[in-house]
Design a protein around this motif. Structure first.
Motif, PDB file in Angstrom:
ATOM      1  N   PRO A 219       0.800  -1.186   0.096  1.00  0.00           N
ATOM      2  CA  PRO A 219       0.011  -0.012   0.083  1.00  0.00           C
ATOM      3  C   PRO A 219       0.864   1.021   0.210  1.00  0.00           C
ATOM      4  O   PRO A 219       0.319   2.279  -0.728  1.00  0.00           O
ATOM      5  N   GLU A 220       1.869   0.983   0.770  1.00  0.00           N
ATOM      6  CA  GLU A 220       2.736   2.211   0.696  1.00  0.00           C
ATOM      7  C   GLU A 220       3.394   2.751  -0.622  1.00  0.00           C
ATOM      8  O   GLU A 220       3.713   3.795  -1.087  1.00  0.00           O
ATOM      9  N   ALA A 221       3.594   1.612  -1.533  1.00  0.00           N
ATOM     10  CA  ALA A 221       4.014   2.040  -2.917  1.00  0.00           C
ATOM     11  C   ALA A 221       3.029   2.531  -3.755  1.00  0.00           C
ATOM     12  O   ALA A 221       3.390   3.621  -4.508  1.00  0.00           O
ATOM     13  N   ALA A 222       1.582   1.828  -3.622  1.00  0.00           N
ATOM     14  CA  ALA A 222       0.776   2.416  -4.307  1.00  0.00           C
ATOM     15  C   ALA A 222       0.450   3.852  -3.808  1.00  0.00           C
ATOM     16  O   ALA A 222       0.221   4.680  -5.078  1.00  0.00           O
ATOM     17  N   ALA A 223       0.288   4.326  -2.751  1.00  0.00           N
ATOM     18  CA  ALA A 223       0.328   5.607  -2.480  1.00  0.00           C
ATOM     19  C   ALA A 223       1.403   6.524  -3.088  1.00  0.00           C
ATOM     20  O   ALA A 223       1.213   7.748  -3.244  1.00  0.00           O
ATOM     21  N   LEU A 224       2.736   6.030  -2.831  1.00  0.00           N
ATOM     22  CA  LEU A 224       3.613   6.901  -3.511  1.00  0.00           C
ATOM     23  C   LEU A 224       3.506   7.146  -4.934  1.00  0.00           C
ATOM     24  O   LEU A 224       3.582   8.267  -5.440  1.00  0.00           O
ATOM     25  N   VAL A 225       3.176   6.175  -5.551  1.00  0.00           N
ATOM     26  CA  VAL A 225       2.834   6.243  -7.174  1.00  0.00           C
ATOM     27  C   VAL A 225       1.749   7.264  -7.344  1.00  0.00           C
ATOM     28  O   VAL A 225       2.089   8.212  -8.282  1.00  0.00           O
ATOM     29  N   ASP A 226       0.556   6.956  -6.567  1.00  0.00           N
ATOM     30  CA  ASP A 226      -0.312   7.811  -6.723  1.00  0.00           C
ATOM     31  C   ASP A 226       0.014   9.380  -6.459  1.00  0.00           C
ATOM     32  O   ASP A 226      -0.262  10.491  -7.327  1.00  0.00           O
ATOM     33  N   ALA A 227       0.808   9.713  -5.471  1.00  0.00           N
ATOM     34  CA  ALA A 227       1.239  11.123  -4.866  1.00  0.00           C
ATOM     35  C   ALA A 227       2.142  11.641  -6.021  1.00  0.00           C
ATOM     36  O   ALA A 227       2.092  12.940  -6.356  1.00  0.00           O
ATOM     37  N   ALA A 228       3.053  10.789  -6.493  1.00  0.00           N
ATOM     38  CA  ALA A 228       3.996  11.247  -7.528  1.00  0.00           C
ATOM     39  C   ALA A 228       3.259  11.736  -8.739  1.00  0.00           C
ATOM     40  O   ALA A 228       3.670  12.613  -9.346  1.00  0.00           O
ATOM     41  N   ARG A 229       2.521  10.803  -9.065  1.00  0.00           N
ATOM     42  CA  ARG A 229       1.798  11.129 -10.487  1.00  0.00           C
ATOM     43  C   ARG A 229       0.952  12.502 -10.217  1.00  0.00           C
ATOM     44  O   ARG A 229       0.858  13.313 -11.445  1.00  0.00           O
ATOM     45  N   ALA A 230       0.447  12.550  -9.197  1.00  0.00           N
ATOM     46  CA  ALA A 230      -0.481  13.680  -8.874  1.00  0.00           C
ATOM     47  C   ALA A 230       0.398  15.226  -8.951  1.00  0.00           C
ATOM     48  O   ALA A 230      -0.103  16.178  -9.393  1.00  0.00           O
ATOM     49  N   ALA A 231       1.419  14.968  -8.435  1.00  0.00           N
ATOM     50  CA  ALA A 231       2.433  16.123  -8.371  1.00  0.00           C
ATOM     51  C   ALA A 231       3.143  16.321  -9.793  1.00  0.00           C
ATOM     52  O   ALA A 231       4.017  17.108  -9.708  1.00  0.00           O
ATOM     53  N   GLY A 232       3.013  15.521 -10.586  1.00  0.00           N
ATOM     54  CA  GLY A 232       3.592  15.624 -11.988  1.00  0.00           C
ATOM     55  C   GLY A 232       5.152  15.001 -12.297  1.00  0.00           C
ATOM     56  O   GLY A 232       5.647  15.166 -13.201  1.00  0.00           O
ATOM     57  N   HIS A 233       5.523  14.124 -11.413  1.00  0.00           N
ATOM     58  CA  HIS A 233       6.545  13.407 -11.432  1.00  0.00           C
ATOM     59  C   HIS A 233       6.427  12.150 -12.460  1.00  0.00           C
ATOM     60  O   HIS A 233       5.470  11.308 -11.989  1.00  0.00           O
ATOM     61  N   PRO A 234       7.241  11.840 -13.444  1.00  0.00           N
ATOM     62  CA  PRO A 234       7.054  10.680 -14.092  1.00  0.00           C
ATOM     63  C   PRO A 234       7.327   9.700 -13.136  1.00  0.00           C
ATOM     64  O   PRO A 234       8.211   9.642 -12.198  1.00  0.00           O
ATOM     65  N   VAL A 235       6.732   8.478 -13.491  1.00  0.00           N
ATOM     66  CA  VAL A 235       6.819   7.050 -12.758  1.00  0.00           C
ATOM     67  C   VAL A 235       7.274   6.048 -13.885  1.00  0.00           C
ATOM     68  O   VAL A 235       6.677   6.159 -14.718  1.00  0.00           O
ATOM     69  N   GLY A 236       8.259   5.306 -13.469  1.00  0.00           N
ATOM     70  CA  GLY A 236       8.734   4.287 -14.376  1.00  0.00           C
ATOM     71  C   GLY A 236       8.824   2.921 -13.365  1.00  0.00           C
ATOM     72  O   GLY A 236       8.926   3.159 -12.007  1.00  0.00           O
ATOM     73  N   ALA A 237       9.210   1.849 -13.981  1.00  0.00           N
ATOM     74  CA  ALA A 237       9.402   0.727 -13.324  1.00  0.00           C
ATOM     75  C   ALA A 237      10.824   0.133 -14.136  1.00  0.00           C
ATOM     76  O   ALA A 237      10.989   0.146 -15.434  1.00  0.00           O
ATOM     77  N   LEU A 238      11.690  -0.566 -13.322  1.00  0.00           N
ATOM     78  CA  LEU A 238      12.689  -1.169 -13.957  1.00  0.00           C
ATOM     79  C   LEU A 238      12.902  -2.465 -13.451  1.00  0.00           C
ATOM     80  O   LEU A 238      13.479  -2.657 -12.057  1.00  0.00           O
ATOM     81  N   THR A 239      12.770  -3.584 -13.989  1.00  0.00           N
ATOM     82  CA  THR A 239      12.867  -4.733 -13.578  1.00  0.00           C
ATOM     83  C   THR A 239      13.355  -5.728 -14.104  1.00  0.00           C
ATOM     84  O   THR A 239      13.408  -5.678 -15.489  1.00  0.00           O
ATOM     85  N   ASN A 240      13.812  -6.879 -13.676  1.00  0.00           N
ATOM     86  CA  ASN A 240      14.605  -7.891 -14.366  1.00  0.00           C
ATOM     87  C   ASN A 240      13.764  -8.978 -15.099  1.00  0.00           C
ATOM     88  O   ASN A 240      14.149  -9.554 -16.120  1.00  0.00           O
ATOM     89  N   ASP A 241      12.721  -9.242 -14.388  1.00  0.00           N
ATOM     90  CA  ASP A 241      11.999 -10.425 -14.587  1.00  0.00           C
ATOM     91  C   ASP A 241      10.655 -10.753 -14.605  1.00  0.00           C
ATOM     92  O   ASP A 241      10.159 -11.647 -14.557  1.00  0.00           O
ATOM     93  N   LEU A 242      10.036  -9.638 -14.980  1.00  0.00           N
ATOM     94  CA  LEU A 242       8.624  -9.573 -14.909  1.00  0.00           C
ATOM     95  C   LEU A 242       8.122 -10.479 -16.031  1.00  0.00           C
ATOM     96  O   LEU A 242       7.316 -11.449 -15.623  1.00  0.00           O
ATOM     97  N   ARG A 243       8.483 -10.508 -17.142  1.00  0.00           N
ATOM     98  CA  ARG A 243       8.007 -11.588 -18.064  1.00  0.00           C
ATOM     99  C   ARG A 243       8.727 -12.878 -18.163  1.00  0.00           C
ATOM    100  O   ARG A 243       8.090 -13.922 -18.088  1.00  0.00           O
ATOM    101  N   ALA A 244      10.036 -12.973 -17.665  1.00  0.00           N
ATOM    102  CA  ALA A 244      10.631 -14.243 -17.421  1.00  0.00           C
ATOM    103  C   ALA A 244       9.791 -15.249 -16.090  1.00  0.00           C
ATOM    104  O   ALA A 244       9.797 -16.232 -16.520  1.00  0.00           O
ATOM    105  N   PHE A 245       9.469 -14.460 -15.360  1.00  0.00           N
ATOM    106  CA  PHE A 245       8.899 -14.765 -14.180  1.00  0.00           C
ATOM    107  C   PHE A 245       7.366 -15.238 -14.360  1.00  0.00           C
ATOM    108  O   PHE A 245       6.914 -16.227 -13.796  1.00  0.00           O
ATOM    109  N   HIS A 246       6.783 -14.089 -14.817  1.00  0.00           N
ATOM    110  CA  HIS A 246       5.316 -14.130 -14.728  1.00  0.00           C
ATOM    111  C   HIS A 246       4.510 -14.393 -16.012  1.00  0.00           C
ATOM    112  O   HIS A 246       3.098 -14.463 -16.068  1.00  0.00           O
ATOM    113  N   GLY A 247       5.355 -14.326 -17.154  1.00  0.00           N
ATOM    114  CA  GLY A 247       4.711 -14.350 -18.318  1.00  0.00           C
ATOM    115  C   GLY A 247       3.395 -13.206 -18.689  1.00  0.00           C
ATOM    116  O   GLY A 247       3.740 -12.021 -18.301  1.00  0.00           O
ATOM    117  N   ASP A 248       2.405 -13.780 -18.861  1.00  0.00           N
ATOM    118  CA  ASP A 248       1.208 -12.739 -19.109  1.00  0.00           C
ATOM    119  C   ASP A 248       0.370 -12.989 -17.895  1.00  0.00           C
ATOM    120  O   ASP A 248      -0.990 -12.869 -18.110  1.00  0.00           O
TER     121      ASP A 248
END
Length: 218
Positions: free
Chosen positions: A98-127
């Protein structure tokens, strides 16, 4: 303060970690408890394999491949790692911190670009459900090493994210739960903050401060 961007790892940072979810697996599948008792810094038994990963003697992918094999053996299943991950992350509907979701929402509301840098999203989780989670769809940038072929802490992984966000590395606040990824981000010039799995919510308050957000968003 100059405009800054928020860049987040996914598994373990935005989403609950595999180490946390292994506890849920042990509760749901008692046959796995001898394995799930060893879950990094969170389990009741010492996890020598985790220590080897932290010492960079094996990779994170190696660690989870071994755990997948051990859990599969306990359940009498010969499965690919994606099936193991689908099982692990399918145990709970409450995957996002929940703290991550709240930070993402607050950052976006304040106009900060938000991104993800992950190694294994598709490798581990596919679709699977984690890959298609609606929170990910709100991100401005998604850089997945499964697709780029470049994994953290390779400097090129951070460079790809910097280019995609369109801001200097020095104005990117990066959060990750693995120490070598944090070290790589610092070498790349980012403001890098390490999440502690024993107290995962704390780091998001520090990230909010770095983004110049009101303390109430932490």
């Amino acid at each position: 303060m100059a405009k800054r961007a928020l860049l987040l790892d996914l598994g373990g940072t935005v989403f609950r970690s595999g180490a946390e979810l292994m506890a849920d697996l042990g509760e749901a599948c008692p046959a796995t408890r001898a394995v799930t008792a060893r879950r990094g810094p969170l389990g009741p038994e010492h996890d020598a394999l985790w220590d080897a990963m932290i010492a960079e003697e094996i990779t994170e992918r190696d660690y989870w491949a071994r755990r997948s094999d051990e859990v599969g053996a306990a359940l009498g299943r010969d499965w690919p790692i994606q099936e193991f991950m689908h099982t692990l992350w399918g145990l709970s509907d409450d995957l996002v911190r929940p703290e991550a979701a709240a930070l993402v929402d607050a950052a976006r509301a304040a106009g900060h670009p938000v991104g993800a840098l992950t190694n294994d999203l598709r490798a581990f989780h596919g679709d699977g459900a984690m890959s298609t989670h609606p929170l990910i769809a709100t991100f401005d940038v998604l850089v997945d090493g499964s697709d780029t072929g470049v994994l953290k802490p390779d400097p090129r992984a951070y460079a790809i994210a910097v280019d995609a966000l369109g801001l200097p590395a020095s104005e990117i606040v990066f959060v990750d739960d693995m120490p070598w990824n944090i070290a790589g981000a610092r070498r790349a010039g980012m403001i890098a903050l390490e999440l502690d799995l024993r107290n995962p919510g704390e780091v998001f308050g520090r990230a909010a401060v770095e983004l110049g957000l009101d303390r109430s968003t932490r």
